[in-house]
Design an enzyme around this catalytic site. Structure first.
Site, short mmCIF file in Angstrom:
data_model
loop_
_atom_site.label_atom_id
_atom_site.label_comp_id
_atom_site.label_asym_id
_atom_site.label_seq_id
_atom_site.Cartn_x
_atom_site.Cartn_y
_atom_site.Cartn_z
N VAL A 170 0.81 -1.21 0.00
CA VAL A 170 0.00 0.00 0.00
C VAL A 170 0.85 1.27 0.00
O VAL A 170 0.32 2.36 -0.26
CB VAL A 170 -0.95 -0.02 1.21
CG1 VAL A 170 -0.22 0.32 2.50
CG2 VAL A 170 -2.12 0.94 1.01
N TYR A 171 2.14 1.17 0.25
CA TYR A 171 3.00 2.35 0.24
C TYR A 171 3.12 2.86 -1.20
O TYR A 171 3.77 2.24 -2.05
CB TYR A 171 4.39 2.04 0.79
CG TYR A 171 4.45 1.72 2.27
CD1 TYR A 171 3.34 1.88 3.10
CD2 TYR A 171 5.63 1.28 2.85
CE1 TYR A 171 3.41 1.60 4.46
CE2 TYR A 171 5.70 1.00 4.21
CZ TYR A 171 4.58 1.15 5.00
OH TYR A 171 4.66 0.86 6.35
N SER A 172 2.48 3.99 -1.45
CA SER A 172 2.49 4.62 -2.77
C SER A 172 2.06 3.65 -3.86
O SER A 172 2.63 3.61 -4.96
CB SER A 172 3.87 5.22 -3.09
OG SER A 172 4.22 6.19 -2.13
N ASN A 173 1.05 2.83 -3.52
CA ASN A 173 0.45 1.91 -4.48
C ASN A 173 1.48 1.00 -5.15
O ASN A 173 1.44 0.76 -6.36
CB ASN A 173 -0.33 2.69 -5.55
CG ASN A 173 -1.32 1.82 -6.28
OD1 ASN A 173 -1.89 0.89 -5.71
ND2 ASN A 173 -1.55 2.10 -7.56
#
Length: 344
Positions: A61-64
């Site tokens: 989920v970190y920056s997609n």
């Protein structure tokens, strides 16, 4: 660098690990953390490895997914020299199959993470949040298959409550599934809730803590002081609502104590705050982040020395708060305390 067992497992992890949330940063939260490209990320990884920091933590989920991609580029050609920790379960889209820890979601998420990271195995996969809509047996069975396939080495969780961790461990023992060996938790001098329930659980069950946001969501950098406005360039202007809340009086009381200890030891406020965490029970590794080389080198200065018992006591007292029910009787009343001595 000191290396510690990750919980009750045989995996040894460095006392400090690197959080790659600053890699490829974009969006209203991660964009403010940092946006290191592959070249800068590789330099930061170089510095970490020179200092003995070989565990790198990220999440889908970190920056997609961009954080995993940049980390994969930064470690290319030296996969055997590093440990990779990543997380999944939080939403990666709006569809019904884009969130959670179902068997299908876990299998797809792990395969996608492997592709982004450019590797064929992940050293530690952590569930980023508890999925109440999926039976725990299904979650554990899927993780068991992924471990047996060689795609995962160890499994853990992040931001779980005590009963969620304990029920999962009980079912893992019952069915012979892999046990969670790590719990990635928020823990800092201005956020000691971890100590009430999760720390005693970790001690009892062999679950090691990987600490996120050791500086209280950027509040313990030494730049925030009593009676002064928030620094103009502080990312808290834009990100405070995303992180754990802190009462101002507690924050300033802790900062005052940190500054006194920093002056006595010749260390910086962040170094003192991180070193305090390294003395706490169950802490396997403290995750540090850095937007640039200067920040990284400063945070690395938190190891190689230790606070004295007297200085630890001063920080303990400054950061102490009343425990919530049902824990406060065990801290206040002799009979309760004798039956259940505190973990710290």
């Amino acid at each position: 660098m000191d290396y510690r067992p990750l919980g009750a497992s045989g995996l040894k992890v460095p006392a400090l690990s690197f959080g790659a949330g600053t890699f490829g940063g974009s969006g209203p939260l991660f964009g403010h953390w940092g946006n290191s490209d592959a070249k800068e990320a590789r330099r930061l990884v170089d510095i970490c490895l020179e200092a003995g920091v070989n565990l790198f933590d990220t999440a889908d989920v970190y920056s997609n997914g961009a954080s995993e991609e940049v980390l994969g580029e930064a470690i290319r050609g030296r996969r055997d020299a590093v440990l990779i920790s990543t997380k999944t379960s939080l939403p990666m889209g709006d569809g019904p199959a884009d969130w959670g820890s179902s068997r299908s979601r876990l299998i797809r998420s792990v395969d996608a993470a492997l592709k982004r990271l450019g590797t064929d195995y992940i050293d530690l996969l952590q569930l980023h949040a508890f999925d109440a809509s999926t039976p725990i047996e299904e979650v554990l069975s899927a993780l068991d298959d992924l471990v047996r396939s060689g795609k995962l080495r160890y499994v853990g969780v992040s931001n779980f409550s005590g009963w969620q961790v304990m029920k999962s461990l009980g079912l893992a023992d019952r069915h012979g599934y892999p046990r969670y060996v790590a719990h990635q938790v928020y823990y800092s001098l201005v956020g000691r809730d971890y100590e009430w329930e999760l720390m005693p659980l970790g001690l009892d069950q062999g679950v090691g803590a990987l600490v996120w946001s050791p500086l209280g969501w950027g509040r313990l950098t030494g730049k925030i002081r009593r009676g002064q406005p928030l620094p103009e360039r502080s990312r808290l202007h834009d990100t405070a609502d995303f992180g754990p809340p802190v009462e101002n009086e507690l924050l300033f009381k802790v900062v005052d104590a940190l500054e006194a200890v920093a002056a006595e030891t010749g260390k910086t406020v962040p170094q003192v705050a991180i070193n305090w965490l390294l003395q706490r029970p169950t802490v396997s590794s403290v995750i540090i982040g850095a937007r640039n080389e200067e920040q990284l080198r400063q945070n690395l200065g938190a190891v190689g020395w230790a606070l004295t018992p007297e200085l630890i006591k001063a920080l303990d007292e400054a950061s102490a708060v009343t425990a919530p029910y049902p824990y406060f009787p065990y801290r206040r009343q002799e009979g309760f305390a004798r039956l259940n001595p505190p973990a710290v």
